[in-house]
Design a protein around this motif. Structure first.
Motif, PDB file in Angstrom:
ATOM      1  N   ASN A  52       0.840  -1.195   0.000  1.00 24.17           N
ATOM      2  CA  ASN A  52       0.000   0.000   0.000  1.00 24.17           C
ATOM      3  C   ASN A  52       0.875   1.246   0.000  1.00 24.17           C
ATOM      4  N   ARG A  53       0.296   2.354  -0.396  1.00 28.25           N
ATOM      5  CA  ARG A  53       1.020   3.617  -0.465  1.00 28.25           C
ATOM      6  C   ARG A  53       0.350   4.622   0.464  1.00 28.25           C
ATOM      7  N   ILE A  54       1.127   5.224   1.339  1.00 27.74           N
ATOM      8  CA  ILE A  54       0.633   6.258   2.252  1.00 27.74           C
ATOM      9  C   ILE A  54       1.266   7.577   1.837  1.00 27.74           C
ATOM     10  N   GLU A  55       0.417   8.544   1.470  1.00 22.70           N
ATOM     11  CA  GLU A  55       0.912   9.830   0.991  1.00 22.70           C
ATOM     12  C   GLU A  55       0.756  10.884   2.079  1.00 22.70           C
ATOM     13  N   GLY A  87      -3.656   4.450   0.090  1.00 24.26           N
ATOM     14  CA  GLY A  87      -4.089   3.904  -1.185  1.00 24.26           C
ATOM     15  C   GLY A  87      -3.565   2.490  -1.378  1.00 24.26           C
ATOM     16  N   SER A  88      -4.297   1.705  -2.169  1.00 23.19           N
ATOM     17  CA  SER A  88      -3.919   0.308  -2.381  1.00 23.19           C
ATOM     18  C   SER A  88      -3.150   0.109  -3.681  1.00 23.19           C
ATOM     19  N   VAL A  89      -2.838   1.202  -4.394  1.00 25.18           N
ATOM     20  CA  VAL A  89      -2.143   1.083  -5.665  1.00 25.18           C
ATOM     21  C   VAL A  89      -0.753   1.716  -5.566  1.00 25.18           C
ATOM     22  N   THR A  90       0.133   1.235  -6.416  1.00 29.56           N
ATOM     23  CA  THR A  90       1.509   1.717  -6.445  1.00 29.56           C
ATOM     24  C   THR A  90       1.910   1.956  -7.897  1.00 29.56           C
ATOM     25  N   GLY A  91       3.145   2.424  -8.086  1.00 27.63           N
ATOM     26  CA  GLY A  91       3.673   2.657  -9.421  1.00 27.63           C
ATOM     27  C   GLY A  91       4.257   1.393 -10.031  1.00 27.63           C
ATOM     28  N   LEU A  92       4.470   1.430 -11.338  1.00 24.89           N
ATOM     29  CA  LEU A  92       5.031   0.276 -12.047  1.00 24.89           C
ATOM     30  C   LEU A  92       6.398  -0.165 -11.532  1.00 24.89           C
ATOM     31  N   PRO A  93       7.302   0.750 -11.193  1.00 21.15           N
ATOM     32  CA  PRO A  93       8.649   0.295 -10.816  1.00 21.15           C
ATOM     33  C   PRO A  93       8.758  -0.279  -9.415  1.00 21.15           C
ATOM     34  N   VAL A  94       7.702  -0.185  -8.605  1.00 23.03           N
ATOM     35  CA  VAL A  94       7.812  -0.593  -7.201  1.00 23.03           C
ATOM     36  C   VAL A  94       8.154  -2.072  -7.079  1.00 23.03           C
ATOM     37  N   GLY A  95       7.383  -2.928  -7.747  1.00 26.02           N
ATOM     38  CA  GLY A  95       7.602  -4.368  -7.624  1.00 26.02           C
ATOM     39  C   GLY A  95       8.989  -4.811  -8.035  1.00 26.02           C
ATOM     40  N   PRO A  96       9.433  -4.497  -9.269  1.00 24.24           N
ATOM     41  CA  PRO A  96      10.776  -4.928  -9.675  1.00 24.24           C
ATOM     42  C   PRO A  96      11.884  -4.387  -8.784  1.00 24.24           C
ATOM     43  N   ALA A  97      11.755  -3.131  -8.320  1.00 21.37           N
ATOM     44  CA  ALA A  97      12.805  -2.554  -7.474  1.00 21.37           C
ATOM     45  C   ALA A  97      12.897  -3.294  -6.144  1.00 21.37           C
ATOM     46  N   LEU A  98      11.752  -3.609  -5.537  1.00 24.15           N
ATOM     47  CA  LEU A  98      11.780  -4.332  -4.266  1.00 24.15           C
ATOM     48  C   LEU A  98      12.288  -5.750  -4.464  1.00 24.15           C
ATOM     49  N   ALA A  99      11.914  -6.398  -5.556  1.00 18.92           N
ATOM     50  CA  ALA A  99      12.373  -7.763  -5.810  1.00 18.92           C
ATOM     51  C   ALA A  99      13.888  -7.821  -5.948  1.00 18.92           C
ATOM     52  N   GLU A 100      14.470  -6.768  -6.525  1.00 19.16           N
ATOM     53  CA  GLU A 100      15.919  -6.745  -6.749  1.00 19.16           C
ATOM     54  C   GLU A 100      16.700  -6.487  -5.469  1.00 19.16           C
ATOM     55  N   ARG A 101      16.123  -5.719  -4.562  1.00 19.33           N
ATOM     56  CA  ARG A 101      16.877  -5.265  -3.386  1.00 19.33           C
ATOM     57  C   ARG A 101      16.546  -6.007  -2.097  1.00 19.33           C
ATOM     58  N   LEU A 102      15.463  -6.775  -2.070  1.00 19.22           N
ATOM     59  CA  LEU A 102      15.048  -7.430  -0.823  1.00 19.22           C
ATOM     60  C   LEU A 102      15.170  -8.948  -0.942  1.00 19.22           C
ATOM     61  N   PRO A 103      16.125  -9.555  -0.287  1.00 16.42           N
ATOM     62  CA  PRO A 103      16.284 -11.024  -0.378  1.00 16.42           C
ATOM     63  C   PRO A 103      15.172 -11.790   0.337  1.00 16.42           C
ATOM     64  N   ASP A 104      14.396 -11.123   1.200  1.00 16.31           N
ATOM     65  CA  ASP A 104      13.324 -11.810   1.921  1.00 16.31           C
ATOM     66  C   ASP A 104      12.095 -12.041   1.061  1.00 16.31           C
ATOM     67  N   LEU A 105      12.114 -11.553  -0.183  1.00 13.67           N
ATOM     68  CA  LEU A 105      10.971 -11.750  -1.066  1.00 13.67           C
ATOM     69  C   LEU A 105      11.209 -12.989  -1.922  1.00 13.67           C
ATOM     70  N   GLU A 106      10.204 -13.858  -1.926  1.00  9.55           N
ATOM     71  CA  GLU A 106      10.290 -15.055  -2.764  1.00  9.55           C
ATOM     72  C   GLU A 106       9.820 -14.745  -4.186  1.00  9.55           C
ATOM     73  N   GLN A 107       8.716 -13.983  -4.292  1.00  5.80           N
ATOM     74  CA  GLN A 107       8.214 -13.590  -5.603  1.00  5.80           C
ATOM     75  C   GLN A 107       7.460 -12.274  -5.482  1.00  5.80           C
ATOM     76  N   PRO A 113     -10.342  -2.411   4.514  1.00  5.17           N
ATOM     77  CA  PRO A 113     -10.205  -1.822   3.176  1.00  5.17           C
ATOM     78  C   PRO A 113      -9.671  -0.402   3.239  1.00  5.17           C
ATOM     79  N   VAL A 114      -8.988  -0.003   2.184  1.00  2.00           N
ATOM     80  CA  VAL A 114      -8.438   1.344   2.101  1.00  2.00           C
ATOM     81  C   VAL A 114      -8.929   2.003   0.824  1.00  2.00           C
ATOM     82  N   ALA A 115      -8.933   3.329   0.826  1.00  2.00           N
ATOM     83  CA  ALA A 115      -9.228   4.144  -0.362  1.00  2.00           C
ATOM     84  C   ALA A 115     -10.541   3.759  -1.029  1.00  2.00           C
ATOM     85  N   GLY A 116     -11.563   3.461  -0.231  1.00  2.00           N
ATOM     86  CA  GLY A 116     -12.884   3.218  -0.773  1.00  2.00           C
ATOM     87  C   GLY A 116     -13.065   1.885  -1.467  1.00  2.00           C
TER      88      GLY A 116
END
Length: 816
Positions: A61-64, A74-94, A279-282
């Motif tokens: 989620n995104r808190i502004e 909000g429950s939505v994020t930008g396109l680069p969020v997922g790939p960037a976290l996958a590359e930098r966080l070893p605790d993520l499986e997928q 639920p968030v953001a309606g």
């Protein structure tokens, strides 16, 4: 011996049919209500729990954060969020991203359907449980253009024929190849699209353009990102790790703790199984406080039914003292008498449990008429059925304890005299408890319904009725396309006016700008609404001072600079909530003041915005939050929605005409339409459902309590038969005796009302604190409910009292 107990119990129940019926029906209804609410609660709390890895899946989620505003979740994020976290966080499986969209699919026979779909990363089937009926889960979404259909969707487009390998033709000109068929997701799934396709699939020119424009933008949030964590990962620790990574991932990023009023954000992780109940953001869902309220309602209704059962059981048992004395004289042991009473009570309660199953079948259609949807089958839940089978004997055991422990020790002499049993004070306390619960539930339900209606219809700042919203306008063709659509739709006979905007109110979308207000150096973030001429008139805005936008005033249109040294200037209309920020009270005092600033999240560009009008506050989101200070600006570069004010009356022909115009002028774009009032109602859907549930079951609680009151009135009249005969012989009229009996049962109801009022006042006050815009606590509602309970009690008792009082005195005097 056991057979003898059962036989005596059955004969006793048949001998006293009225009390048996009241006890059985009352407890059966209470058990049925408890079962239905239990089904609702289990359904809401079980969402997405069927996934094997659900305990390791979290949503990003995104808190502004913006100065002058509360944090926005909000429950939505930008396109680069997922790939960037996958590359930098070893605790993520997928990592999996999903983009919901609607598309138009043309079937082979030429019929066109609007299809809900998801663009997903290819590893989606490895994270979420999909039951593949055909196709390979590891390859079905491997290539752009692949499509996985649910079983019902495949049947819709290909009938009973083979769907694998077939081609789906989209109205946008694209084609998809079916590479997999999956079972329809269960009802408690939040991911219910009928079509899945890889995130890289080209579904339309507009979607491709949006994807390219947003590919590297962290501040453009429009898709959902899910993370599959490795076993044993601590979510809170992972959130802190993400906080430390953001400065190295996002250009010019500042932590919320060090932002100093500058717009910023942070990422939070929400467990998959927590999304429906928090639920968030309606988004769709039922907040946990609403679930707890429904659960408490079910428990209270069952408690009323249980009290009713216990009250009548203990009251009737006191009439059996002579039977006890005779049986003790014939050698009966106390243990045997105790088991007899317990057996009778348990048999009676078990009958209620058996009746609860058909009672549930009868109540379910009633709930559907009241628009209370029970999405799951109550009889399919083994745990609830088991509870329903075990609960009645338990209630019967508790109800039978008093006669089993107290009356069974009655001596031979006392029993032979048939002396009245004690327990009148206990019965009065139980009656009071019943009506306290019923009155509190009734008051709570009325305030929930009142507040929900108030929030959805009052103080909105605009007229919500008869406004049709068309979302996701086609972007190809530019302003000329918008004008053609607007002009064609405005000429339809049933359309009063048409206007354009970036989005519709209450839709969950927003944009903010950072400003320096007159005489202030700090930046304040304000909501910006990009609209076109006629928008405020179409919405029915209330003008407080100045004027609305007018095409005759050139500066009313936002004109972006053509040269770097130029500045953007425009006139704006602001809402009432802007006045405190400007330091004025009179709306007229705000006219002419200028705001200077730039677009949030982008490099500052000088803008001079002059206030020419002030309107009443618009309620852009739920009444649970304060009304936002907002400004309206004519910005024709950001249109994404069209609003049509329809003439009241039968609007079917107008809607059909709107569809015809759309198919002519935008044939390759699906028509996303809905009414504004329905959009607003969805903001309060959970509260409205809670209010209707509580109101319905509060009514049942009152009925159950009155059934018990009627039974007690009959019992009391029977006990006082000889007294009534003597009073009539001494000159008492039927009215005198009716008043005597009615007053006897009015006192506990009056006492219950006095106890219920402060309890209900406290509960209602606590609930209303969650709303920034709320109704006042009207004492008339408390008085009305209390008076209603008293009148119902009078009607319940008076009829029976009048019948008893009308009996001839000679029959009463011969009564034993």
């Amino acid at each position: 011996m056991v057979w003898n107990w059962l036989l005596i119990a059955w004969r006793h129940l048949l001998r006293h049919r009225l009390y048996t019926a009241i006890n059985v029906v009352g407890l059966a209804v209470g058990l049925s209500v408890c079962m239905i609410i239990g089904t609702l609660v289990r359904f809401e709390t079980s969402f997405d729990g069927y996934h094997e890895k659900a305990d390791r899946i979290v949503r990003v989620n995104r808190i502004e954060y913006m100065s002058g505003q509360a944090p926005w979740f909000g429950s939505v994020t930008g396109l680069p969020v997922g790939p960037a976290l996958a590359e930098r966080l070893p605790d993520l499986e997928q990592v999996v991203r999903t983009i919901p969209f609607l598309t138009s699919v043309e079937r082979a026979d030429g019929q066109v359907f609007t299809q809900a779909a998801l663009r997903v990363d290819p590893n989606y089937p490895q994270v979420f449980d999909l039951v593949f009926l055909k196709g390979d889960p590891t390859l079905a979404l491997a290539r752009p253009g692949d499509a996985v259909l649910t079983e019902s969707t495949a049947r819709k487009y290909f009938g009973d024929g083979e769907a694998m390998g077939q081609v789906l033709r989209l109205k946008s000109g694209r084609t998809l190849t079916v590479t997999g068929i999956i079972a329809d997701p269960p009802g408690n799934s939040s991911l219910r699209a009928g079509l899945l396709t890889p995130i890289a699939t080209s579904v339309s020119d507009q979607a491709d353009r949006e994807f390219r424009e947003r590919e590297g933008q962290w501040n453009s949030s429009w898709l959902t990102t899910y993370l599959l964590l490795r076993p044993g990962v601590d979510v809170a620790a992972l959130e802190r790790q993400i906080d430390t990574l953001l400065p190295s991932l996002v250009p010019d990023y500042r932590s919320p703790d060090d932002a100093k009023g500058i717009y910023t954000f942070r990422l939070a992780l929400q467990p998959l199984t927590d999304i429906r109940t928090n639920p968030v953001a309606g988004e769709a869902g039922t907040p946990m406080p609403v679930i707890q309220g429904m659960l408490l309602t079910g428990m209270l209704v069952l408690l009323v039914a249980g009290i009713n059962f216990i009250n009548l059981t203990t009251a009737r048992s006191g009439l059996r003292l002579r039977e006890i004395g005779i049986r003790r004289t014939l050698g009966a042991k106390r243990a045997g008498l105790a088991m007899q009473f317990l057996t009778e009570s348990i048999v009676l309660a078990s009958l209620a449990g058996a009746l609860a199953l058909p009672a549930t079948e009868l109540i379910l259609p009633l709930l559907r008429l009241l628009k209370i949807d029970v999405p799951a089958d109550p009889f399919a839940d083994r745990a609830l059925l088991t509870g329903l089978l075990l609960l009645p004997p338990l209630v019967g055991f508790v109800a039978g304890l008093y006669p089993a422990l107290v009356l069974s020790r009655t001596g031979v002499a006392t029993g032979a005299k048939g002396m009245p049993a004690a327990g009148g004070g206990l019965r009065t306390a139980l009656v009071v408890s019943q009506f306290v619960i019923a009155i509190v539930l009734a008051i709570g339900a009325l305030f929930i319904l009142h507040q929900t209606r108030f929030a959805a219809t009052q103080q909105l700042g605009f007229d919500r009725e008869n406004v049709l919203i068309i979302n996701r306008l086609p972007t190809d063709g530019g302003a000329g396309r918008f004008e053609a659509l607007r002009d064609a739709l405005s000429r339809l006979p049933g359309v009063k006016s048409v206007a354009l905007s970036a989005w519709a109110p209450a839709g969950g979308s927003k944009a903010s700008m950072g400003f320096r207000l007159p005489g202030q150096t700090a930046t304040v973030h304000l909501r910006k609404e990009a609209i076109d001429f006629g928008y405020l008139e179409t919405m029915g805005a209330t003008l407080l001072a100045g004027r609305l936008f007018d095409r005759a005033h050139g500066p009313d249109i936002m004109r972006l600079p053509n040269e770097p040294h130029e500045r953007a200037e425009a006139n704006i209309v602001v809402t009432r909530a802007m006045l405190p920020k400007l330091g004025v009270r009179d709306p007229a005092a705000a006219l002419g003041q200028q705001l200077r600033g730039g677009v949030v999240g982008e490099p500052a560009r000088q803008q001079i915005l002059t206030i020419v009008g002030v309107v009443e506050d618009f309620r852009f989101s739920s009444a649970r939050v304060e009304a936002e200070a907002a400004l309206f600006v004519i910005d024709q570069s950001q249109f994404g929605a069209m609003l049509l004010r329809l003439l009241p009356g039968d609007q079917k022909a107008t809607l059909a005409a709107v569809g015809d115009v759309w198919r002519q002028l935008a044939p390759n774009t699906p028509l996303y339409r809905g009414f504004l009032d329905e959009t607003i109602d969805r903001l309060y859907e959970a509260e409205a459902r809670q209010g209707t549930v509580i109101a319905t079951f509060a009514g049942l609680a009152v009925i159950i309590a009155c059934m018990g009151l009627y039974g007690l009135a009959a019992f009391t009249a029977e006990r006082r038969t000889k007294e009534i005969g003597i009073r009539k012989m001494l000159g008492a009229s039927v009215a005198d005796i009716v008043r005597l009996l009615v007053w006897q049962f009015s006192r506990p109801v009056l006492l219950a009302t006095l106890i219920a009022w402060p309890l209900a006042w406290y509960g209602v006050s606590l609930w209303l604190e969650g709303f920034a815009s709320r109704v006042s606590i009207n004492p008339l509602i408390f008085i009305g409910v209390g008076l209603g309970a008293l009148i119902i009690a009078w009607v319940t008792v008076a009829g029976h009292a009048a019948r008893v009082a009308a009996e001839k005195p000679v029959r009463a005097l011969r009564y034993e």
